[in-house]
Design a protein around this motif. Structure first.
Motif, PDB file in Angstrom:
ATOM      1  N   THR A 118       0.835  -1.205   0.000  1.00  0.00           N
ATOM      2  CA  THR A 118       0.000   0.000   0.000  1.00  0.00           C
ATOM      3  C   THR A 118       0.871   1.257   0.000  1.00  0.00           C
ATOM      4  OG1 THR A 118      -1.623  -1.244   1.269  1.00  0.00           O
ATOM      5  CG2 THR A 118      -1.937   1.124   1.180  1.00  0.00           C
ATOM      6  N   LEU A 119       1.933   1.239   0.835  1.00  0.00           N
ATOM      7  CA  LEU A 119       2.795   2.421   0.919  1.00  0.00           C
ATOM      8  C   LEU A 119       3.560   2.642  -0.391  1.00  0.00           C
ATOM      9  CD1 LEU A 119       4.146   2.095   4.584  1.00  0.00           C
ATOM     10  CD2 LEU A 119       2.305   3.561   3.731  1.00  0.00           C
ATOM     11  N   ILE A 120       4.037   1.547  -1.003  1.00  0.00           N
ATOM     12  CA  ILE A 120       4.769   1.699  -2.277  1.00  0.00           C
ATOM     13  C   ILE A 120       3.828   2.224  -3.368  1.00  0.00           C
ATOM     14  CG2 ILE A 120       5.897   0.407  -4.160  1.00  0.00           C
ATOM     15  CD1 ILE A 120       7.349  -1.204  -2.039  1.00  0.00           C
ATOM     16  N   ILE A 121       2.579   1.740  -3.365  1.00  0.00           N
ATOM     17  CA  ILE A 121       1.626   2.242  -4.376  1.00  0.00           C
ATOM     18  C   ILE A 121       1.350   3.735  -4.132  1.00  0.00           C
ATOM     19  CG2 ILE A 121      -0.681   2.011  -5.398  1.00  0.00           C
ATOM     20  CD1 ILE A 121      -0.651  -0.928  -4.661  1.00  0.00           C
ATOM     21  N   ILE A 122       1.197   4.121  -2.854  1.00  0.00           N
ATOM     22  CA  ILE A 122       0.969   5.544  -2.544  1.00  0.00           C
ATOM     23  C   ILE A 122       2.150   6.373  -3.058  1.00  0.00           C
ATOM     24  CG2 ILE A 122       0.843   7.243  -0.653  1.00  0.00           C
ATOM     25  CD1 ILE A 122      -0.824   5.164   0.908  1.00  0.00           C
ATOM     26  N   LEU A 123       3.367   5.879  -2.792  1.00  0.00           N
ATOM     27  CA  LEU A 123       4.566   6.569  -3.273  1.00  0.00           C
ATOM     28  C   LEU A 123       4.551   6.657  -4.802  1.00  0.00           C
ATOM     29  CD1 LEU A 123       6.938   7.617  -1.566  1.00  0.00           C
ATOM     30  CD2 LEU A 123       8.230   5.594  -2.250  1.00  0.00           C
ATOM     31  N   GLY A 124       4.166   5.550  -5.436  1.00  0.00           N
ATOM     32  CA  GLY A 124       4.093   5.513  -6.896  1.00  0.00           C
ATOM     33  C   GLY A 124       3.074   6.504  -7.428  1.00  0.00           C
ATOM     34  N   VAL A 147      -8.593   2.964   5.059  1.00  0.00           N
ATOM     35  CA  VAL A 147      -9.293   1.954   5.872  1.00  0.00           C
ATOM     36  C   VAL A 147      -8.603   0.593   5.719  1.00  0.00           C
ATOM     37  CG1 VAL A 147     -11.468   0.690   6.151  1.00  0.00           C
ATOM     38  CG2 VAL A 147     -11.501   3.154   5.748  1.00  0.00           C
ATOM     39  N   VAL A 148      -8.214   0.266   4.490  1.00  0.00           N
ATOM     40  CA  VAL A 148      -7.560  -1.027   4.247  1.00  0.00           C
ATOM     41  C   VAL A 148      -6.183  -1.068   4.921  1.00  0.00           C
ATOM     42  CG1 VAL A 148      -6.616  -2.501   2.426  1.00  0.00           C
ATOM     43  CG2 VAL A 148      -8.831  -1.418   2.124  1.00  0.00           C
ATOM     44  N   LEU A 149      -5.490   0.058   4.889  1.00  0.00           N
ATOM     45  CA  LEU A 149      -4.198   0.150   5.577  1.00  0.00           C
ATOM     46  C   LEU A 149      -4.396  -0.059   7.081  1.00  0.00           C
ATOM     47  CD1 LEU A 149      -1.210   0.735   4.965  1.00  0.00           C
ATOM     48  CD2 LEU A 149      -1.675   3.149   5.328  1.00  0.00           C
ATOM     49  N   ALA A 150      -5.464   0.544   7.608  1.00  0.00           N
ATOM     50  CA  ALA A 150      -5.765   0.399   9.041  1.00  0.00           C
ATOM     51  C   ALA A 150      -6.057  -1.061   9.382  1.00  0.00           C
ATOM     52  CB  ALA A 150      -6.960   1.284   9.406  1.00  0.00           C
ATOM     53  N   GLN A 151      -6.749  -1.772   8.483  1.00  0.00           N
ATOM     54  CA  GLN A 151      -7.034  -3.189   8.737  1.00  0.00           C
ATOM     55  C   GLN A 151      -5.732  -3.987   8.824  1.00  0.00           C
ATOM     56  OE1 GLN A 151      -9.446  -5.250   5.812  1.00  0.00           O
ATOM     57  NE2 GLN A 151      -9.529  -7.103   7.049  1.00  0.00           N
ATOM     58  N   ILE A 193       8.858  -5.779  -2.119  1.00  0.00           N
ATOM     59  CA  ILE A 193       9.222  -4.572  -2.890  1.00  0.00           C
ATOM     60  C   ILE A 193       9.057  -4.769  -4.409  1.00  0.00           C
ATOM     61  CG2 ILE A 193      11.119  -2.978  -3.462  1.00  0.00           C
ATOM     62  CD1 ILE A 193      12.062  -3.379  -0.523  1.00  0.00           C
ATOM     63  N   ALA A 194       9.669  -5.834  -4.967  1.00  0.00           N
ATOM     64  CA  ALA A 194       9.613  -6.000  -6.434  1.00  0.00           C
ATOM     65  C   ALA A 194       8.180  -6.215  -6.945  1.00  0.00           C
ATOM     66  CB  ALA A 194      10.528  -7.128  -6.876  1.00  0.00           C
ATOM     67  N   PRO A 195       7.404  -7.162  -6.342  1.00  0.00           N
ATOM     68  CA  PRO A 195       6.015  -7.298  -6.820  1.00  0.00           C
ATOM     69  C   PRO A 195       5.195  -6.014  -6.647  1.00  0.00           C
ATOM     70  CG  PRO A 195       6.621  -9.215  -5.507  1.00  0.00           C
ATOM     71  CD  PRO A 195       7.733  -8.213  -5.362  1.00  0.00           C
ATOM     72  N   ALA A 196       5.492  -5.235  -5.577  1.00  0.00           N
ATOM     73  CA  ALA A 196       4.730  -3.988  -5.366  1.00  0.00           C
ATOM     74  C   ALA A 196       5.048  -2.974  -6.461  1.00  0.00           C
ATOM     75  CB  ALA A 196       5.024  -3.408  -3.987  1.00  0.00           C
TER      76      ALA A 196
END
Lengths: 221, 245
Positions: free
Chosen positions: A125-131, B20-24, B58-61
């Motif tokens: 989620t954080l990497i996508i936000i950064l992206g 919300v999803v991050l919070a979950q 990291i790579a898949p993200a």
């Protein structure tokens, strides 16, 4: 709190979170519609849904039954909300369980799987936000033809690495399903990236059948 | 309010859902961590699990960010950001968007500007199509997991084999998928060899790292063997694709 109570609390919290997220997701197009004073094009919606939903709902149901026993309780609630299960969440959980030498059906396994999937979800989620924030400067780099082959081959790379670990440890179980899948995917042109999700339960059921037979015959000790 | 696929309002709506999803995820991480400590698990083991998961992701993200870029050409950034942060993946979302656009007479990849109504329609199709798992896990997840736990209680050995078999079944399907274009090799089309060779490179690197990590002083390699093998395979794909197509 004993193990049963812990598992029950995970399921209770998971239900609350997932149903809340489901409601929020449904509300997103509704809110956008209200903000811009518009309704969906109902004809387009129905035609689009009919073309998409039957396959997705079927695959979604099959994936749920297949993946939940592998992901554990907390991992399942999270994975089915954050997505990217076969290419990220399941491999991350498998690797974590393997490294920690615990079974997914134990409480330790449940905890390890949940931590791995939660961390993976947060990092994603954080990497996508950064992206998203840096999308303008990043697009020429990430969208470049030079890097495209690397990102196109994530799944072969991932399952090569995971496969060698799991197959070497369970080679008696693995021989038959790997051979079956090789024959099917090489011989049947219709089997490709879009159908691999359907072939996962086929592979799982076939492997369970072979394993049961080998176990009954005493081959698996 | 005039509509734009990259309107700040859409970023706010998508951002709230992502939050919300991050919070979950944070909630479940804290819950599992506390439970692990409470039942006496080694905190180092928990930290190692978290660290390895973070590095591996990291790579898949980054590949998911590329998917956002791909979809943003038609749909703007907020909707792909939301769809790929919650539930989705590139192939599902592309098919859903293509079907929704085609139902309204549009062609995916060739859309210059969407109206608010078209946007809401596409967002609705993408959302409703992909939600099965979110509500089905709360309905049947507990029964499925209890089934596996009870199986292992009845026959521990078979329970262990059962779990391993599920993993092997899943992995074998993906290994089969790696060979899906392999038959082209018999007709002189070598592109189908690329994923096979990439898989072999990753498997070889994983084997070498696994063996090396057994040596004293190199044990830390075991924690990073999977992400390193993943990167090695992906890196190998660049020259392999250039050579084989």
């Amino acid at each position: 709190m004993n193990m049963n109570e812990y598992f029950k609390s995970v399921h209770r919290d998971g239900r609350i979170w997932n149903l809340s997220v489901a409601l929020i997701l449904i509300l997103v197009p509704v809110v956008i519609g209200v903000l811009y004073h518009t309704m969906p094009d109902w004809n387009g919606f129905l035609v689009g849904l009919l073309a998409t939903a039957p396959m997705y709902w079927t695959v979604g149901a099959i994936e749920t039954v297949t993946y939940v026993p592998m992901l554990g309780a907390g991992g399942s609630y999270l994975s089915f909300v954050t997505g990217n299960i076969s290419n990220l969440k399941l491999p991350v959980a498998l690797n974590a369980l393997e490294r920690a030498e615990v079974s997914i059906s134990s409480e330790e396994g449940e905890i390890i799987s949940t931590i791995a999937i939660a961390v993976s979800s947060i990092v994603t989620t954080l990497i996508i936000i950064l992206g998203v924030i840096l999308i303008t400067p990043l697009t020429p780099l990430l969208d470049s033809p030079a890097l495209a082959p690397a990102f196109a081959q994530i799944l072969p790379s991932l399952f090569g690495a995971l496969g060698v670990v799991f197959i070497s440890k369970n080679w008696k179980i693995a021989v038959a399903p790997v051979l079956l899948m090789l024959v099917l995917f090489i011989a049947v042109p219709a089997l490709d990236a879009s159908t691999v999700g359907i072939m996962v339960p086929v592979g799982v059921l076939f492997t369970l059948g072979v394993s049961r037979l080998l176990y009954k015959k005493g081959v698996l000790g | 309010m005039s509509f734009n696929v990259n309107s700040p309002v859409l970023f706010v709506v998508a951002g709230l859902a992502v939050a919300v999803v991050l919070a979950q995820s944070v909630y479940f991480l804290v819950k599992a961590w506390r439970r692990g400590v409470a039942v006496g698990m080694d905190p180092q083991k928990l930290k190692r699990t978290a660290r390895t998961a973070a590095v591996f992701t990291i790579a898949p993200a980054i590949a998911i960010v590329i998917s956002v870029i791909t979809l943003s050409k038609d749909l703007g950034v907020p909707l792909p950001w939301l769809r790929l942060s919650v539930v989705g993946n590139l192939s599902y979302e592309t098919i859903a968007a293509t079907n929704a656009e085609s139902a309204m007479g549009l062609t995916f990849g060739k859309v210059s500007a969407l109206t608010a109504q078209q946007y809401v329609t596409i967002a609705s199709v993408m959302t409703v199509s992909i939600m099965t798992g979110i509500w089905l896990v709360p309905l049947i997840g507990e029964k499925l997991i209890n089934g596996v736990i009870n199986l292992e209680k009845r026959d521990k050995k078979w329970g262990e084999i059962f779990t391993s078999s599920m993993f092997i079944g899943m992995i074998s399907a993906f290994i089969g998928y790696v060979f899906c274009d392999f038959s082209g090799v018999f007709r002189g089309v070598t592109a189908g060899l690329v994923p096979v060779l990439v898989m072999l490179v990753a498997a070889a690197v994983m084997t070498v790292l696994g063996l090396a990590s057994k040596k004293k002083g190199l044990r830390v390699l075991a924690d990073y063997a999977l992400p390193l093998s993943l990167i090695a395979g992906m890196a190998a794909a660049i020259p392999l694709t250039a050579a084989l197509g």
